[in-house]
Design a protein around this motif. Sequence first.
Motif, PDB file in Angstrom:
ATOM      1  N   ARG B  34       0.722  -1.280  -0.103  1.00 20.57           N
ATOM      2  CA  ARG B  34      -0.001   0.124  -0.057  1.00 20.57           C
ATOM      3  C   ARG B  34       0.994   1.276   0.018  1.00 20.57           C
ATOM      4  NH1 ARG B  34      -2.130  -0.618   6.224  1.00 20.57           N
ATOM      5  NH2 ARG B  34      -0.056  -0.405   6.997  1.00 20.57           N
ATOM      6  N   GLY B  39       9.814  -2.000   1.778  1.00 23.09           N
ATOM      7  CA  GLY B  39      10.637  -2.228   2.908  1.00 23.09           C
ATOM      8  C   GLY B  39       9.879  -2.351   4.294  1.00 23.09           C
ATOM      9  N   GLY B  40       8.483  -1.856   4.349  1.00 23.74           N
ATOM     10  CA  GLY B  40       7.787  -1.722   5.511  1.00 23.74           C
ATOM     11  C   GLY B  40       8.375  -1.064   6.531  1.00 23.74           C
ATOM     12  N   GLN B  45      14.021   2.370  10.407  1.00 25.65           N
ATOM     13  CA  GLN B  45      14.620   1.810  11.550  1.00 25.65           C
ATOM     14  C   GLN B  45      16.201   2.177  10.961  1.00 25.65           C
ATOM     15  OE1 GLN B  45      13.329  -1.935  12.134  1.00 25.65           O
ATOM     16  NE2 GLN B  45      11.401  -1.380  12.381  1.00 25.65           N
ATOM     17  N   THR B  86      -3.699  -1.114  -2.344  1.00 21.09           N
ATOM     18  CA  THR B  86      -3.961  -1.608  -0.898  1.00 21.09           C
ATOM     19  C   THR B  86      -4.796  -2.960  -1.158  1.00 21.09           C
ATOM     20  OG1 THR B  86      -3.723   0.583   0.075  1.00 21.09           O
ATOM     21  CG2 THR B  86      -5.283  -1.199   1.361  1.00 21.09           C
ATOM     22  N   ALA B 115       1.631 -11.015   4.322  1.00 19.88           N
ATOM     23  CA  ALA B 115       2.619 -10.524   5.268  1.00 19.88           C
ATOM     24  C   ALA B 115       2.360  -9.010   5.509  1.00 19.88           C
ATOM     25  CB  ALA B 115       4.101 -10.647   4.550  1.00 19.88           C
ATOM     26  N   GLY B 117       2.070  -7.557   8.456  1.00 25.50           N
ATOM     27  CA  GLY B 117       2.852  -6.711   9.808  1.00 25.50           C
ATOM     28  C   GLY B 117       1.860  -6.646  10.695  1.00 25.50           C
ATOM     29  N   ALA B 118       2.051  -5.649  11.504  1.00 22.15           N
ATOM     30  CA  ALA B 118       1.420  -5.188  12.767  1.00 22.15           C
ATOM     31  C   ALA B 118       0.925  -3.801  12.718  1.00 22.15           C
ATOM     32  CB  ALA B 118       2.225  -5.498  13.730  1.00 22.15           C
ATOM     33  N   GLY B 137       5.755   4.241  16.738  1.00 18.76           N
ATOM     34  CA  GLY B 137       6.314   3.706  15.615  1.00 18.76           C
ATOM     35  C   GLY B 137       5.890   5.121  14.624  1.00 18.76           C
ATOM     36  N   ILE B 162      11.007  -0.965  21.397  1.00 14.65           N
ATOM     37  CA  ILE B 162      10.548   0.177  20.520  1.00 14.65           C
ATOM     38  C   ILE B 162      10.639   1.261  21.192  1.00 14.65           C
ATOM     39  CG2 ILE B 162       8.643   0.979  19.127  1.00 14.65           C
ATOM     40  CD1 ILE B 162       8.029  -1.637  17.952  1.00 14.65           C
ATOM     41  N   ASP B 295       5.306 -10.564  11.068  1.00 13.61           N
ATOM     42  CA  ASP B 295       4.420 -10.033  12.148  1.00 13.61           C
ATOM     43  C   ASP B 295       3.021 -10.337  12.291  1.00 13.61           C
ATOM     44  OD1 ASP B 295       6.611  -8.636  13.856  1.00 13.61           O
ATOM     45  OD2 ASP B 295       6.160  -6.677  13.178  1.00 13.61           O
ATOM     46  N   ALA B 305      11.289 -12.300  10.859  1.00 17.59           N
ATOM     47  CA  ALA B 305      10.449 -11.993   9.544  1.00 17.59           C
ATOM     48  C   ALA B 305      10.880 -12.356   8.356  1.00 17.59           C
ATOM     49  CB  ALA B 305       9.650 -10.482   9.800  1.00 17.59           C
TER      50      ALA B 305
END
Lengths: 101, 369
Positions: B34, B39-40, B45, B86, B115, B117-118, B137, B162, B295, B305
Amino acid sequence: MRIDNHPILDFKRGKEIRFIYDGKEMVGYEGDTIASALHAAGVRVLGYHHKTGRARGFYCAIGNCSSCLMTVNGKPNVRVCVEELKEGMVVETQRGKGELK
Amino acid sequence: MKYTEIAVVGGGPAGLSAAITAAKYGAKVTVIERNNSLGGQLRKQTHKFFGSQKQYASVRGIEIADILESQLREYNDNVEILNGATVLGLYEDGVLTIEMKDRYIKLKPDRIIVATGAYEKFLSFPNNDLPGIYGAGAVQTLMNQYGVKPGRNVLMVGAGNIGLIVSYQLMQAGVNVKAVIDAAPKIGGYLVHASKIRRLGVPILTSYTIKEAHGKDWVEGATICKLDENWQMISGTEIDIDVDIICISVGLTPLADLLWQIGCEMKYIPELGGHVPIRDENLETSKKGIYIAGDVAGIEEASSAMVEGRLAGLCAANSLGYIIEDFEEEKQDLIEQLDSLRAGPTGEKILNGLEKVTKVIAGRYGYVD
Ligand SMILES: Cc1cc2nc3c(=O)[nH]c(=O)nc-3n(C[C@H](O)[C@H](O)[C@H](O)COP(=O)(O)OP(=O)(O)OC[C@H]3O[C@@H](n4cnc5c(N)ncnc54)[C@H](O)[C@@H]3O)c2cc1C
Protein backbone atom coordinates in the motif's frame (compact mmCIF):
# COMPACT_ATOMS: atom_id res chain seq x y z
CA MET A 1 9.54 21.74 12.65
CA ARG A 2 11.82 20.00 10.19
CA ILE A 3 14.90 18.05 11.23
CA ASP A 4 17.94 19.89 9.89
CA ASN A 5 20.91 18.03 11.32
CA HIS A 6 20.80 14.32 11.88
CA PRO A 7 23.74 12.02 12.75
CA ILE A 8 22.61 9.23 10.40
CA LEU A 9 20.03 10.48 7.96
CA ASP A 10 20.55 13.08 5.31
CA PHE A 11 17.22 14.61 4.35
CA LYS A 12 17.35 15.79 0.78
CA ARG A 13 14.23 17.85 0.49
CA GLY A 14 12.49 17.50 -2.82
CA LYS A 15 10.99 20.45 -4.64
CA GLU A 16 8.55 22.71 -2.84
CA ILE A 17 4.89 21.85 -3.11
CA ARG A 18 2.22 24.46 -2.54
CA PHE A 19 -1.18 23.53 -1.16
CA ILE A 20 -4.16 25.13 0.52
CA TYR A 21 -5.06 24.28 4.10
CA ASP A 22 -8.36 25.74 5.34
CA GLY A 23 -8.00 28.62 2.93
CA LYS A 24 -4.35 29.41 3.73
CA GLU A 25 -1.48 28.75 1.35
CA MET A 26 1.12 26.38 2.76
CA VAL A 27 4.34 24.81 1.56
CA GLY A 28 5.54 21.23 1.86
CA TYR A 29 8.13 19.19 -0.01
CA GLU A 30 8.02 16.43 -2.55
CA GLY A 31 7.92 13.15 -0.62
CA ASP A 32 5.73 14.56 2.16
CA THR A 33 2.38 13.13 3.07
CA ILE A 34 -0.34 15.69 3.78
CA ALA A 35 0.03 14.93 7.50
CA SER A 36 3.83 15.33 7.55
CA ALA A 37 3.62 18.67 5.73
CA LEU A 38 0.91 19.93 8.08
CA HIS A 39 2.75 18.72 11.16
CA ALA A 40 5.95 20.41 10.02
CA ALA A 41 3.94 23.62 9.72
CA GLY A 42 2.66 23.20 13.29
CA VAL A 43 -0.81 21.88 12.46
CA ARG A 44 -1.74 19.02 14.76
CA VAL A 45 -5.53 19.17 14.85
CA LEU A 46 -6.71 17.49 11.66
CA GLY A 47 -10.41 17.11 12.39
CA TYR A 48 -13.11 16.92 15.04
CA HIS A 49 -14.91 13.82 16.24
CA HIS A 50 -18.30 13.45 14.57
CA LYS A 51 -20.19 13.01 17.86
CA THR A 52 -18.18 14.56 20.67
CA GLY A 53 -16.56 17.33 18.64
CA ARG A 54 -13.22 16.63 20.29
CA ALA A 55 -10.06 17.42 18.37
CA ARG A 56 -8.43 14.64 16.36
CA GLY A 57 -4.83 14.17 15.24
CA PHE A 58 -3.06 11.18 13.68
CA TYR A 59 -2.05 8.19 15.82
CA CYS A 60 -0.38 5.45 13.75
CA ALA A 61 0.96 7.37 10.72
CA ILE A 62 0.88 4.22 8.59
CA GLY A 63 -2.71 4.17 7.42
CA ASN A 64 -4.22 1.79 9.96
CA CYS A 65 -6.13 3.75 12.58
CA SER A 66 -8.25 6.32 10.65
CA SER A 67 -7.70 9.00 13.27
CA CYS A 68 -6.39 11.48 10.66
CA LEU A 69 -9.34 11.81 8.30
CA MET A 70 -9.61 15.12 6.40
CA THR A 71 -11.38 16.43 3.32
CA VAL A 72 -9.03 16.62 0.35
CA ASN A 73 -10.06 18.22 -2.94
CA GLY A 74 -13.66 17.90 -1.76
CA LYS A 75 -13.36 14.20 -0.95
CA PRO A 76 -14.01 13.41 2.74
CA ASN A 77 -12.38 10.76 4.95
CA VAL A 78 -8.96 10.79 3.30
CA ARG A 79 -6.26 9.25 5.53
CA VAL A 80 -3.83 12.13 5.31
CA CYS A 81 -1.02 10.22 7.06
CA VAL A 82 -0.52 8.12 3.94
CA GLU A 83 -1.84 10.47 1.23
CA GLU A 84 0.99 11.93 -0.80
CA LEU A 85 1.07 15.73 -0.93
CA LYS A 86 0.45 17.11 -4.43
CA GLU A 87 0.75 20.58 -5.91
CA GLY A 88 -2.43 22.62 -5.50
CA MET A 89 -4.23 20.24 -3.18
CA VAL A 90 -7.08 21.74 -1.18
CA VAL A 91 -7.02 20.26 2.31
CA GLU A 92 -9.79 20.98 4.81
CA THR A 93 -10.40 20.19 8.46
CA GLN A 94 -13.23 17.70 8.62
CA ARG A 95 -16.19 18.13 10.94
CA GLY A 96 -18.68 15.30 11.08
CA LYS A 97 -18.68 12.17 9.01
CA GLY A 98 -18.21 13.85 5.67
CA GLU A 99 -20.46 13.68 2.65
CA LEU A 100 -19.85 12.38 -0.84
CA LYS A 101 -20.94 15.04 -3.31
CA MET B 1 -9.58 -10.13 -13.49
CA LYS B 2 -5.79 -10.37 -13.21
CA TYR B 3 -3.99 -13.67 -12.60
CA THR B 4 -0.75 -14.51 -10.86
CA GLU B 5 0.85 -17.57 -9.31
CA ILE B 6 1.75 -16.15 -5.93
CA ALA B 7 0.32 -12.94 -4.48
CA VAL B 8 2.36 -11.49 -1.66
CA VAL B 9 0.36 -9.03 0.44
CA GLY B 10 2.74 -6.54 2.08
CA GLY B 11 6.22 -5.47 1.00
CA GLY B 12 7.96 -5.43 4.40
CA PRO B 13 10.92 -7.66 5.25
CA ALA B 14 8.69 -10.75 5.40
CA GLY B 15 6.88 -10.11 2.11
CA LEU B 16 10.02 -9.11 0.20
CA SER B 17 11.90 -12.18 1.42
CA ALA B 18 8.98 -14.41 0.44
CA ALA B 19 8.81 -12.84 -3.02
CA ILE B 20 12.57 -13.09 -3.63
CA THR B 21 12.63 -16.76 -2.69
CA ALA B 22 9.56 -17.78 -4.67
CA ALA B 23 10.74 -15.85 -7.75
CA LYS B 24 14.21 -17.39 -7.47
CA TYR B 25 12.67 -20.83 -7.87
CA GLY B 26 10.72 -19.71 -10.92
CA ALA B 27 7.30 -18.76 -9.60
CA LYS B 28 5.48 -15.70 -10.98
CA VAL B 29 4.98 -13.36 -8.06
CA THR B 30 2.90 -10.21 -7.56
CA VAL B 31 3.83 -8.05 -4.57
CA ILE B 32 1.08 -5.71 -3.38
CA GLU B 33 2.19 -2.88 -1.08
CA ARG B 34 0.00 0.00 0.00
CA ASN B 35 2.95 2.39 0.46
CA ASN B 36 4.79 3.98 -2.41
CA SER B 37 8.02 2.45 -1.17
CA LEU B 38 9.01 -1.12 -0.30
CA GLY B 39 10.56 -2.23 2.99
CA GLY B 40 7.74 -1.82 5.52
CA GLN B 41 8.93 -0.84 8.97
CA LEU B 42 12.58 -1.23 7.89
CA ARG B 43 12.32 2.09 6.04
CA LYS B 44 12.40 3.97 9.33
CA GLN B 45 14.81 1.89 11.36
CA THR B 46 18.05 3.83 11.54
CA HIS B 47 19.66 1.57 14.14
CA LYS B 48 21.93 -1.40 13.50
CA PHE B 49 20.33 -4.81 13.80
CA PHE B 50 21.08 -7.72 16.07
CA GLY B 51 20.88 -11.31 14.93
CA SER B 52 23.32 -13.36 12.91
CA GLN B 53 25.24 -12.57 9.73
CA LYS B 54 22.60 -14.30 7.62
CA GLN B 55 20.02 -11.75 8.78
CA TYR B 56 22.28 -8.74 8.23
CA ALA B 57 23.37 -8.20 11.83
CA SER B 58 24.95 -4.77 12.41
CA VAL B 59 23.42 -3.38 9.20
CA ARG B 60 20.91 -0.54 9.64
CA GLY B 61 17.26 -1.37 8.95
CA ILE B 62 16.98 1.21 6.15
CA GLU B 63 19.94 -0.38 4.38
CA ILE B 64 18.42 -3.86 4.72
CA ALA B 65 15.34 -2.52 2.93
CA ASP B 66 17.55 -1.40 0.01
CA ILE B 67 19.33 -4.77 -0.09
CA LEU B 68 16.05 -6.70 -0.21
CA GLU B 69 14.57 -4.39 -2.81
CA SER B 70 17.54 -4.78 -5.14
CA GLN B 71 17.53 -8.57 -4.67
CA LEU B 72 13.88 -8.59 -5.66
CA ARG B 73 14.55 -6.50 -8.75
CA GLU B 74 17.09 -9.13 -9.93
CA TYR B 75 14.09 -11.36 -10.64
CA ASN B 76 12.23 -8.72 -12.63
CA ASP B 77 11.07 -11.29 -15.17
CA ASN B 78 9.14 -13.15 -12.52
CA VAL B 79 8.09 -10.29 -10.31
CA GLU B 80 5.41 -7.66 -10.61
CA ILE B 81 5.36 -4.94 -7.95
CA LEU B 82 2.20 -2.97 -7.22
CA ASN B 83 3.00 0.04 -5.07
CA GLY B 84 0.38 2.39 -3.67
CA ALA B 85 -1.95 -0.61 -3.80
CA THR B 86 -4.03 -1.67 -0.80
CA VAL B 87 -5.56 -5.11 -0.54
CA LEU B 88 -9.13 -4.46 0.60
CA GLY B 89 -10.51 -7.95 0.79
CA LEU B 90 -9.71 -11.63 0.47
CA TYR B 91 -12.67 -13.78 -0.57
CA GLU B 92 -13.69 -17.44 -0.32
CA ASP B 93 -12.91 -18.12 -3.98
CA GLY B 94 -9.38 -16.83 -3.47
CA VAL B 95 -9.92 -13.49 -5.16
CA LEU B 96 -8.07 -10.49 -3.75
CA THR B 97 -9.55 -7.05 -4.27
CA ILE B 98 -7.14 -4.15 -4.54
CA GLU B 99 -7.49 -0.37 -4.56
CA MET B 100 -4.71 1.20 -6.60
CA LYS B 101 -4.63 4.87 -7.58
CA ASP B 102 -8.42 5.15 -7.28
CA ARG B 103 -8.90 1.99 -9.37
CA TYR B 104 -10.45 -1.26 -8.18
CA ILE B 105 -8.60 -4.39 -9.28
CA LYS B 106 -9.46 -8.06 -8.83
CA LEU B 107 -6.58 -10.52 -8.64
CA LYS B 108 -6.83 -14.32 -8.71
CA PRO B 109 -3.63 -15.97 -7.47
CA ASP B 110 -2.85 -19.67 -7.11
CA ARG B 111 -1.23 -19.07 -3.74
CA ILE B 112 -1.34 -16.14 -1.30
CA ILE B 113 1.31 -15.13 1.22
CA VAL B 114 -0.06 -12.67 3.76
CA ALA B 115 2.71 -10.51 5.23
CA THR B 116 0.80 -7.45 6.38
CA GLY B 117 2.78 -6.83 9.60
CA ALA B 118 1.28 -5.28 12.71
CA TYR B 119 -0.31 -2.22 14.23
CA GLU B 120 0.43 -0.41 17.46
CA LYS B 121 -1.65 -1.05 20.55
CA PHE B 122 -3.34 1.77 22.41
CA LEU B 123 -3.74 2.55 26.09
CA SER B 124 -6.74 3.91 27.98
CA PHE B 125 -6.37 6.96 30.22
CA PRO B 126 -8.25 10.29 30.47
CA ASN B 127 -7.68 12.53 27.44
CA ASN B 128 -5.90 9.79 25.49
CA ASP B 129 -7.45 11.10 22.27
CA LEU B 130 -5.68 14.47 22.29
CA PRO B 131 -3.63 15.32 19.22
CA GLY B 132 0.02 14.94 20.19
CA ILE B 133 -0.52 11.46 21.61
CA TYR B 134 1.10 9.29 18.98
CA GLY B 135 2.24 5.73 18.57
CA ALA B 136 6.00 5.41 19.01
CA GLY B 137 6.19 3.85 15.56
CA ALA B 138 4.24 6.81 14.19
CA VAL B 139 6.80 9.21 15.60
CA GLN B 140 9.56 7.07 14.14
CA THR B 141 7.85 7.31 10.76
CA LEU B 142 7.37 11.08 11.00
CA MET B 143 11.02 11.67 11.92
CA ASN B 144 12.97 9.10 9.97
CA GLN B 145 10.87 8.89 6.84
CA TYR B 146 9.63 12.46 6.49
CA GLY B 147 12.25 14.41 8.44
CA VAL B 148 9.73 16.12 10.70
CA LYS B 149 10.05 16.58 14.47
CA PRO B 150 6.95 15.52 16.42
CA GLY B 151 7.34 18.32 18.99
CA ARG B 152 9.69 19.64 21.67
CA ASN B 153 9.30 17.54 24.82
CA VAL B 154 8.27 13.91 24.88
CA LEU B 155 6.99 11.45 27.46
CA MET B 156 7.60 7.88 26.28
CA VAL B 157 5.15 5.35 27.69
CA GLY B 158 6.67 1.87 27.45
CA ALA B 159 10.25 0.70 27.91
CA GLY B 160 10.27 -2.21 25.49
CA ASN B 161 12.66 -2.19 22.53
CA ILE B 162 10.54 0.11 20.38
CA GLY B 163 10.08 2.61 23.23
CA LEU B 164 13.79 2.64 23.97
CA ILE B 165 14.94 2.79 20.36
CA VAL B 166 12.48 5.53 19.42
CA SER B 167 13.53 7.53 22.51
CA TYR B 168 17.12 7.44 21.30
CA GLN B 169 16.05 8.36 17.78
CA LEU B 170 14.04 11.30 19.16
CA MET B 171 17.22 12.61 20.76
CA GLN B 172 19.12 12.09 17.49
CA ALA B 173 16.50 14.29 15.85
CA GLY B 174 17.07 16.99 18.47
CA VAL B 175 13.90 16.36 20.50
CA ASN B 176 13.97 16.35 24.29
CA VAL B 177 12.83 13.12 25.99
CA LYS B 178 11.67 13.98 29.50
CA ALA B 179 11.19 10.43 30.77
CA VAL B 180 10.52 6.87 29.72
CA ILE B 181 8.02 5.09 31.96
CA ASP B 182 6.88 1.49 32.14
CA ALA B 183 4.17 -0.11 34.26
CA ALA B 184 6.22 -3.28 34.67
CA PRO B 185 8.78 -3.43 37.48
CA LYS B 186 11.54 -4.20 34.95
CA ILE B 187 12.69 -2.69 31.66
CA GLY B 188 11.34 -4.89 28.87
CA GLY B 189 13.81 -4.01 26.09
CA TYR B 190 17.47 -4.89 25.66
CA LEU B 191 19.76 -3.27 28.22
CA VAL B 192 22.12 -1.88 25.53
CA HIS B 193 19.28 0.33 24.32
CA ALA B 194 18.35 1.35 27.88
CA SER B 195 21.95 2.21 28.73
CA LYS B 196 22.33 4.40 25.64
CA ILE B 197 19.49 6.68 26.68
CA ARG B 198 20.35 6.61 30.38
CA ARG B 199 23.86 7.79 29.56
CA LEU B 200 22.24 10.81 27.93
CA GLY B 201 20.50 11.58 31.20
CA VAL B 202 16.96 10.38 30.47
CA PRO B 203 15.31 8.71 33.47
CA ILE B 204 13.62 5.35 32.94
CA LEU B 205 10.96 4.97 35.62
CA THR B 206 9.67 1.43 36.11
CA SER B 207 6.41 0.69 37.98
CA TYR B 208 5.06 3.99 36.66
CA THR B 209 2.03 4.59 34.48
CA ILE B 210 0.36 7.56 32.84
CA LYS B 211 -2.58 8.77 34.93
CA GLU B 212 -3.85 11.36 32.51
CA ALA B 213 -2.96 13.74 29.73
CA HIS B 214 -3.71 17.46 29.94
CA GLY B 215 -4.66 19.96 27.28
CA LYS B 216 -7.60 21.34 25.37
CA ASP B 217 -6.95 20.86 21.67
CA TRP B 218 -3.54 19.21 22.00
CA VAL B 219 -1.22 17.82 24.63
CA GLU B 220 0.02 20.37 27.12
CA GLY B 221 1.23 18.01 29.85
CA ALA B 222 0.90 14.63 31.52
CA THR B 223 0.57 13.24 35.02
CA ILE B 224 2.39 10.02 35.79
CA CYS B 225 1.92 7.92 38.89
CA LYS B 226 3.70 5.08 40.67
CA LEU B 227 2.17 1.58 40.82
CA ASP B 228 2.25 -0.84 43.72
CA GLU B 229 3.04 -4.55 43.35
CA ASN B 230 -0.58 -5.19 42.29
CA TRP B 231 -0.28 -2.59 39.51
CA GLN B 232 -2.58 -0.16 41.37
CA MET B 233 -1.84 3.57 41.38
CA ILE B 234 -0.40 4.82 44.66
CA SER B 235 -2.06 8.12 45.47
CA GLY B 236 0.28 10.92 46.41
CA THR B 237 2.99 9.73 43.99
CA GLU B 238 1.72 11.77 41.03
CA ILE B 239 4.28 13.78 39.07
CA ASP B 240 3.29 16.42 36.50
CA ILE B 241 5.49 16.52 33.43
CA ASP B 242 5.60 19.37 30.97
CA VAL B 243 5.40 17.73 27.55
CA ASP B 244 3.76 18.43 24.19
CA ILE B 245 4.07 14.88 22.88
CA ILE B 246 3.16 11.57 24.50
CA CYS B 247 4.40 8.47 22.73
CA ILE B 248 2.60 5.20 23.32
CA SER B 249 4.76 2.13 22.98
CA VAL B 250 2.88 -0.69 24.63
CA GLY B 251 3.30 -3.37 22.04
CA LEU B 252 2.10 -4.39 18.63
CA THR B 253 -0.67 -6.66 17.52
CA PRO B 254 -0.92 -8.63 14.24
CA LEU B 255 -2.74 -6.93 11.35
CA ALA B 256 -4.73 -10.01 10.48
CA ASP B 257 -8.05 -8.67 9.10
CA LEU B 258 -7.63 -10.41 5.75
CA LEU B 259 -7.05 -13.75 7.46
CA TRP B 260 -10.17 -13.26 9.57
CA GLN B 261 -12.16 -12.36 6.49
CA ILE B 262 -11.29 -15.53 4.61
CA GLY B 263 -11.96 -17.63 7.70
CA CYS B 264 -8.51 -18.84 8.73
CA GLU B 265 -8.64 -20.54 12.10
CA MET B 266 -7.37 -17.95 14.60
CA LYS B 267 -6.28 -18.24 18.21
CA TYR B 268 -5.59 -15.65 20.91
CA ILE B 269 -1.95 -16.04 21.95
CA PRO B 270 -0.74 -13.22 24.22
CA GLU B 271 2.91 -14.26 23.73
CA LEU B 272 2.52 -13.51 20.00
CA GLY B 273 0.72 -10.19 20.47
CA GLY B 274 -2.94 -11.15 20.01
CA HIS B 275 -5.00 -13.25 17.60
CA VAL B 276 -2.81 -15.19 15.20
CA PRO B 277 -3.59 -17.87 12.61
CA ILE B 278 -3.03 -21.58 13.23
CA ARG B 279 -0.27 -22.72 10.84
CA ASP B 280 1.87 -25.76 10.06
CA GLU B 281 5.66 -25.85 9.86
CA ASN B 282 5.47 -24.67 6.23
CA LEU B 283 3.62 -21.53 7.45
CA GLU B 284 0.46 -22.58 5.62
CA THR B 285 -2.73 -21.61 7.48
CA SER B 286 -5.89 -23.68 7.95
CA LYS B 287 -6.98 -22.41 4.53
CA LYS B 288 -5.21 -24.33 1.79
CA GLY B 289 -2.90 -22.18 -0.29
CA ILE B 290 -2.77 -19.29 2.18
CA TYR B 291 0.57 -18.76 3.86
CA ILE B 292 1.74 -16.23 6.45
CA ALA B 293 5.07 -14.66 7.40
CA GLY B 294 6.38 -11.95 9.71
CA ASP B 295 4.56 -9.94 12.36
CA VAL B 296 1.10 -11.01 11.17
CA ALA B 297 2.06 -14.55 12.20
CA GLY B 298 3.17 -13.34 15.65
CA ILE B 299 5.00 -10.21 16.81
CA GLU B 300 8.74 -10.73 16.61
CA GLU B 301 11.56 -8.89 14.88
CA ALA B 302 12.60 -8.10 11.37
CA SER B 303 15.26 -10.85 11.41
CA SER B 304 12.75 -13.63 12.02
CA ALA B 305 10.28 -11.97 9.64
CA MET B 306 12.82 -12.34 6.82
CA VAL B 307 13.48 -16.01 7.55
CA GLU B 308 9.76 -16.76 7.81
CA GLY B 309 9.27 -14.98 4.51
CA ARG B 310 11.86 -17.18 2.85
CA LEU B 311 10.24 -20.28 4.34
CA ALA B 312 6.77 -19.30 3.14
CA GLY B 313 8.12 -18.41 -0.32
CA LEU B 314 9.98 -21.70 -0.58
CA CYS B 315 6.99 -23.80 0.49
CA ALA B 316 4.52 -21.92 -1.72
CA ALA B 317 6.77 -22.34 -4.79
CA ASN B 318 7.28 -26.01 -3.96
CA SER B 319 3.53 -26.57 -3.63
CA LEU B 320 3.05 -25.13 -7.12
CA GLY B 321 5.31 -27.88 -8.48
CA TYR B 322 8.46 -25.87 -9.09
CA ILE B 323 11.43 -28.22 -8.93
CA ILE B 324 13.54 -27.37 -5.91
CA GLU B 325 16.27 -30.00 -5.76
CA ASP B 326 17.43 -29.39 -2.22
CA PHE B 327 13.97 -28.45 -0.90
CA GLU B 328 14.16 -30.45 2.34
CA GLU B 329 17.65 -29.16 3.18
CA GLU B 330 16.70 -25.56 2.42
CA LYS B 331 13.63 -25.85 4.57
CA GLN B 332 15.57 -27.45 7.41
CA ASP B 333 18.19 -24.71 7.22
CA LEU B 334 15.51 -21.99 7.53
CA ILE B 335 13.84 -23.76 10.43
CA GLU B 336 17.22 -23.99 12.18
CA GLN B 337 17.83 -20.29 11.58
CA LEU B 338 14.51 -19.50 13.22
CA ASP B 339 15.39 -21.75 16.16
CA SER B 340 18.67 -19.97 16.71
CA LEU B 341 17.01 -16.52 16.50
CA ARG B 342 14.55 -17.69 19.12
CA ALA B 343 17.21 -18.92 21.55
CA GLY B 344 17.45 -16.82 24.73
CA PRO B 345 14.91 -15.33 27.14
CA THR B 346 12.82 -13.29 24.65
CA GLY B 347 12.75 -16.24 22.30
CA GLU B 348 11.41 -18.48 25.02
CA LYS B 349 8.17 -16.50 25.16
CA ILE B 350 7.82 -16.69 21.37
CA LEU B 351 8.46 -20.45 21.40
CA ASN B 352 5.81 -20.92 24.08
CA GLY B 353 3.34 -19.05 21.93
CA LEU B 354 4.26 -20.85 18.72
CA GLU B 355 3.84 -24.22 20.37
CA LYS B 356 0.14 -23.46 20.77
CA VAL B 357 -0.51 -22.56 17.13
CA THR B 358 1.90 -24.66 15.07
CA LYS B 359 0.53 -28.10 14.22
CA VAL B 360 -0.11 -30.55 11.46
CA ILE B 361 -3.33 -29.42 9.81
CA ALA B 362 -5.34 -32.28 8.34
CA GLY B 363 -8.32 -32.00 6.02
CA ARG B 364 -7.53 -28.48 4.97
CA TYR B 365 -9.83 -26.89 2.49
CA GLY B 366 -9.68 -23.68 0.53
CA TYR B 367 -9.96 -22.29 -2.92
CA VAL B 368 -7.01 -24.34 -4.18
CA ASP B 369 -8.01 -27.66 -5.77
C1 LIG C 1 5.41 0.85 14.01
C2 LIG C 1 6.50 -0.20 14.17
C3 LIG C 1 7.79 0.15 14.61
C4 LIG C 1 8.81 -0.81 14.75
N1 LIG C 1 10.06 -0.45 15.18
C5 LIG C 1 11.05 -1.39 15.29
C6 LIG C 1 12.34 -1.05 15.70
O1 LIG C 1 12.61 0.13 15.99
N2 LIG C 1 13.29 -2.03 15.75
C7 LIG C 1 13.04 -3.35 15.42
O2 LIG C 1 13.92 -4.22 15.43
N3 LIG C 1 11.81 -3.69 15.06
C8 LIG C 1 10.82 -2.75 15.00
N4 LIG C 1 9.57 -3.13 14.61
C9 LIG C 1 9.41 -4.53 14.33
C10 LIG C 1 9.94 -4.91 12.96
O3 LIG C 1 10.01 -3.79 12.14
C11 LIG C 1 8.99 -5.90 12.44
O4 LIG C 1 9.14 -7.08 13.22
C12 LIG C 1 9.20 -6.23 10.99
O5 LIG C 1 9.17 -5.07 10.20
C13 LIG C 1 8.10 -7.19 10.56
O6 LIG C 1 8.13 -7.34 9.19
P1 LIG C 1 6.83 -7.62 8.38
O7 LIG C 1 7.26 -7.73 6.97
O8 LIG C 1 6.09 -8.73 9.01
O9 LIG C 1 5.90 -6.34 8.61
P2 LIG C 1 6.07 -4.79 8.18
O10 LIG C 1 7.47 -4.37 8.15
O11 LIG C 1 5.13 -4.05 9.05
O12 LIG C 1 5.53 -4.80 6.68
C14 LIG C 1 4.18 -5.02 6.37
C15 LIG C 1 3.88 -4.32 5.08
O13 LIG C 1 2.59 -4.67 4.63
C16 LIG C 1 1.93 -3.54 4.11
N5 LIG C 1 0.49 -3.78 4.20
C17 LIG C 1 -0.26 -4.00 5.31
N6 LIG C 1 -1.54 -4.21 5.00
C18 LIG C 1 -1.63 -4.13 3.66
C19 LIG C 1 -2.71 -4.27 2.72
N7 LIG C 1 -3.96 -4.55 3.12
N8 LIG C 1 -2.44 -4.10 1.40
C20 LIG C 1 -1.18 -3.82 0.98
N9 LIG C 1 -0.13 -3.70 1.82
C21 LIG C 1 -0.34 -3.85 3.13
C22 LIG C 1 2.41 -2.41 5.00
O14 LIG C 1 2.29 -1.15 4.37
C23 LIG C 1 3.88 -2.80 5.23
O15 LIG C 1 4.75 -2.23 4.28
C24 LIG C 1 8.53 -2.17 14.45
C25 LIG C 1 7.25 -2.51 13.99
C26 LIG C 1 6.23 -1.56 13.85
C27 LIG C 1 4.84 -1.97 13.37
